[in-house]
Scaffold this active site. Structure first.
Site, short mmCIF file in Angstrom:
data_model
loop_
_atom_site.label_atom_id
_atom_site.label_comp_id
_atom_site.label_asym_id
_atom_site.label_seq_id
_atom_site.Cartn_x
_atom_site.Cartn_y
_atom_site.Cartn_z
N GLY A 12 0.92 -0.78 -0.15
CA GLY A 12 0.30 0.55 -0.10
C GLY A 12 0.96 1.06 0.14
O GLY A 12 0.79 2.67 0.73
N GLY A 16 -1.15 8.38 0.93
CA GLY A 16 -1.40 8.48 2.52
C GLY A 16 0.14 7.87 3.02
O GLY A 16 1.29 8.05 2.33
N ILE A 17 -0.53 7.71 4.08
CA ILE A 17 1.21 6.94 4.73
C ILE A 17 2.37 5.71 4.40
O ILE A 17 3.65 6.50 4.15
CB ILE A 17 0.26 6.17 6.27
CG1 ILE A 17 -0.44 6.53 7.05
CG2 ILE A 17 1.73 5.26 7.48
CD1 ILE A 17 -1.05 6.51 8.05
N SER A 136 -4.09 0.50 14.77
CA SER A 136 -4.81 2.01 14.21
C SER A 136 -4.79 2.30 15.86
O SER A 136 -5.16 1.35 16.60
CB SER A 136 -6.11 1.82 13.64
OG SER A 136 -6.71 2.66 14.20
N TYR A 149 -13.28 -3.34 11.79
CA TYR A 149 -12.29 -3.04 12.09
C TYR A 149 -10.76 -2.66 13.38
O TYR A 149 -9.76 -2.99 13.09
CB TYR A 149 -12.21 -1.51 11.12
CG TYR A 149 -10.94 -0.59 10.83
CD1 TYR A 149 -9.90 -0.69 10.17
CD2 TYR A 149 -10.61 0.88 11.76
CE1 TYR A 149 -9.14 0.56 9.69
CE2 TYR A 149 -9.36 1.55 12.03
CZ TYR A 149 -8.64 1.15 10.88
OH TYR A 149 -8.13 1.91 10.45
#
Length: 258
Positions: A12, A16-17, A136, A149
């Site tokens: 990924g 983003g991150i 997270s 999540y």
């Protein structure tokens, strides 16, 4: 430079991150491979990152594609020194209104694929390598509507601790970076969300964060760099919160201060 000569793979890594981390790794002397599902954004990311970055299109839930990505990485780099298992999705799963299909999809991408990303990387990792999993704050906080999540991110924490025990004989470190609310494209990917709604969400989060603002992807990347580099050579099995105080001081935000 903290990563001079190191070889890294980031899942990924095209936004983003993940992209912010790839950029910082390159600046710190690493060669980086990023993976993602979207060839266009992968190409754009590599163009931004420069000649020390490469990309492979791979769906992390596809076992064959995941294995092939690591095989290609080994062909290009030899052994890897760093793996950042960053890819994941959000998803609203309110009690009483959630399909099994959506719940399983979130678990498959955010938890099952993270474990097998590590599993598939092991033959290609140098002893003494660093593995970072993206967690997270929601894996700790009880946010309504995000049961799947939250479960996956709590699971990532548990994975890291067990994997750290498994891999310590090889001196491979496994740690978690746990971002809080961070300004990434994920907030605007939902087509039903207007610019005003995104801005309202940012204000809502900022009011309950002790430092009074959302994080920047570059700030999370700096924490990943710490866990990837020799600066954290004696750090093993930790969950590093990078959340402006959201977890440690939940009543420290501007809204609670009056």
């Amino acid at each position: 430079m903290k990563l001079q000569g190191k070889k890294a793979l980031i899942t990924g890594g095209n936004s983003g991150i993940g992209l912010a981390t790839a950029k910082l790794f390159v600046e710190e002397g690493a060669e980086v491979i990023i993976t993602g599902r979207n060839q266009q954004t992968l190409d754009e990311a590599v163009k931004l990152l420069g000649p020390h970055a490469h990309s492979f299109r791979a769906e992390i839930t596809d076992s064959a594609a995941r294995k092939e990505a690591f095989q290609k990485a080994a062909e290009k780099f030899g052994k890897l020194d760093i793996v950042f298992a960053n890819a994941g999705i959000a998803g609203n799963t309110p009690a009483g209104k959630t399909s099994e299909e959506l719940f399983r999809q979130i678990v498959d991408i955010n938890l099952t694929s993270v474990f097998f990303t590590v599993e598939d990387s092991l033959p290609y990792l140098n002893d003494g390598a660093s593995i970072i999993l993206n967690g997270s704050v929601i894996g700790t906080l009880g946010q309504p509507g995000y049961a799947a999540y939250a479960a996956t991110k709590a699971g990532v924490r548990a994975l890291a601790r067990s994997l750290a025990a498994d891999l310590s004989p090889r001196r491979i470190r496994v740690n978690v970076v746990a971002p809080g609310a961070t300004k990434t494209p994920i907030w605007s990917r939902n087509d039903s969300r207007t610019t005003e709604q995104v801005s309202g969400l940012e204000q809502q989060f900022s009011n309950v964060i002790a430092l009074g603002r959302m994080g920047e992807p570059e700030e999370i990347a700096k924490a990943v760099l710490f866990l990837a580099s020799d600066d954290s050579s004696y750090v093993q099995g930790v969950e590093l919160f990078v959340d402006g105080g959201m977890t440690g001081t939940p009543f420290g935000g501007p809204a609670a201060r009056g």
